[in-house]
Design a protein around this motif. Sequence first.
Motif, PDB file in Angstrom:
ATOM      1  N   ARG A 118       0.800  -1.227   0.000  1.00 55.13           N
ATOM      2  CA  ARG A 118       0.000   0.000   0.000  1.00 55.13           C
ATOM      3  C   ARG A 118       0.835   1.280   0.000  1.00 55.13           C
ATOM      4  N   GLY A 119       1.877   1.304  -0.844  1.00 48.44           N
ATOM      5  CA  GLY A 119       2.673   2.514  -0.994  1.00 48.44           C
ATOM      6  C   GLY A 119       3.498   2.880   0.224  1.00 48.44           C
ATOM      7  N   GLN A 120       3.782   1.903   1.051  1.00 46.06           N
ATOM      8  CA  GLN A 120       4.555   2.158   2.257  1.00 46.06           C
ATOM      9  C   GLN A 120       5.963   1.580   2.132  1.00 46.06           C
ATOM     10  N   ALA A 121       6.805   1.939   3.085  1.00 45.48           N
ATOM     11  CA  ALA A 121       8.164   1.408   3.126  1.00 45.48           C
ATOM     12  C   ALA A 121       8.626   1.318   4.574  1.00 45.48           C
ATOM     13  N   TYR A 122       9.415   0.303   4.832  1.00 39.66           N
ATOM     14  CA  TYR A 122      10.146   0.232   6.091  1.00 39.66           C
ATOM     15  C   TYR A 122      11.419   1.042   5.881  1.00 39.66           C
ATOM     16  N   ILE A 123      11.671   2.023   6.733  1.00 34.45           N
ATOM     17  CA  ILE A 123      12.830   2.880   6.516  1.00 34.45           C
ATOM     18  C   ILE A 123      13.669   2.997   7.782  1.00 34.45           C
ATOM     19  N   ALA A 124      14.932   3.374   7.575  1.00 34.51           N
ATOM     20  CA  ALA A 124      15.824   3.733   8.674  1.00 34.51           C
ATOM     21  C   ALA A 124      16.923   4.596   8.083  1.00 34.51           C
ATOM     22  N   GLY A 125      17.311   5.637   8.801  1.00 33.30           N
ATOM     23  CA  GLY A 125      18.379   6.516   8.353  1.00 33.30           C
ATOM     24  C   GLY A 125      19.671   6.197   9.077  1.00 33.30           C
ATOM     25  N   ARG A 126      20.765   6.129   8.336  1.00 34.76           N
ATOM     26  CA  ARG A 126      22.074   5.847   8.914  1.00 34.76           C
ATOM     27  C   ARG A 126      23.087   6.868   8.390  1.00 34.76           C
ATOM     28  N   GLY A 127      23.889   7.426   9.299  1.00 35.59           N
ATOM     29  CA  GLY A 127      24.895   8.401   8.908  1.00 35.59           C
ATOM     30  C   GLY A 127      24.316   9.755   8.552  1.00 35.59           C
TER      31      GLY A 127
END
Length: 220
Positions: A118-127
């Motif tokens: 459904r147009g979603q994403a699992y995300i995480a920011g690094r650095g």
Amino acid sequence: MSEPLVLGVDTSGPYCSAALIRGGALLSGLDVEMPKGQVEALFPMLENLLAEGGAFWSDLSAIGVGTGPGNFTGIRISVSAMRGLALALDVPAVGVSLLDALAHAAPGPVLAAIAAPRGQAYIAGRGMAHDLAPALVAIEELPHELAEPGLVAIGSAGDAVAAHLGVPHAAPAFAPGEAIARIAATRWRTETAPATPFYLKAADAAPARDAPPVILDEPA
């Protein structure tokens, strides 16, 4: 004393990815698209992987396993199988988030993004200037302020996230299995928590909508 031999395994998506490393050197690896049949294929593939690397199960110092986020069934397959294998071999089973695996060895700020329904994403920011904790988000709702200089988006939703934020889309430095093996190689001596699935959301299941049956009293 020889360098530790570490196996990395991931089946959190429609694939089997695995790698065998020793002292930072890749001995053998495999990455096979596999929408189904992972249960039956996993151990024969790993046996071939060890044979190609000139190793035996008993040579392993540690096992790294992808804990997700991703496909629920796929995550359960690899986590349960690798925990059982680690127990049998008396070696650590180190859980590694696929988001960490995607960002591993990236030269600058990274937004790891794994496709979700459904147009979603699992995300995480690094650095990043302000790292982002893992979350499940709608891609179109990601704030454009995240697009800091040098940021790249990586992962199966990386192209969609990159287009939305106006940043480049890049390939990960390593395939999932190899990245997981490399991360596990830095953690296995100190990791004490058992590998557990990392879902970030509840399973796609809902209670039945039908009303429960009415129990009628027997006539007197």
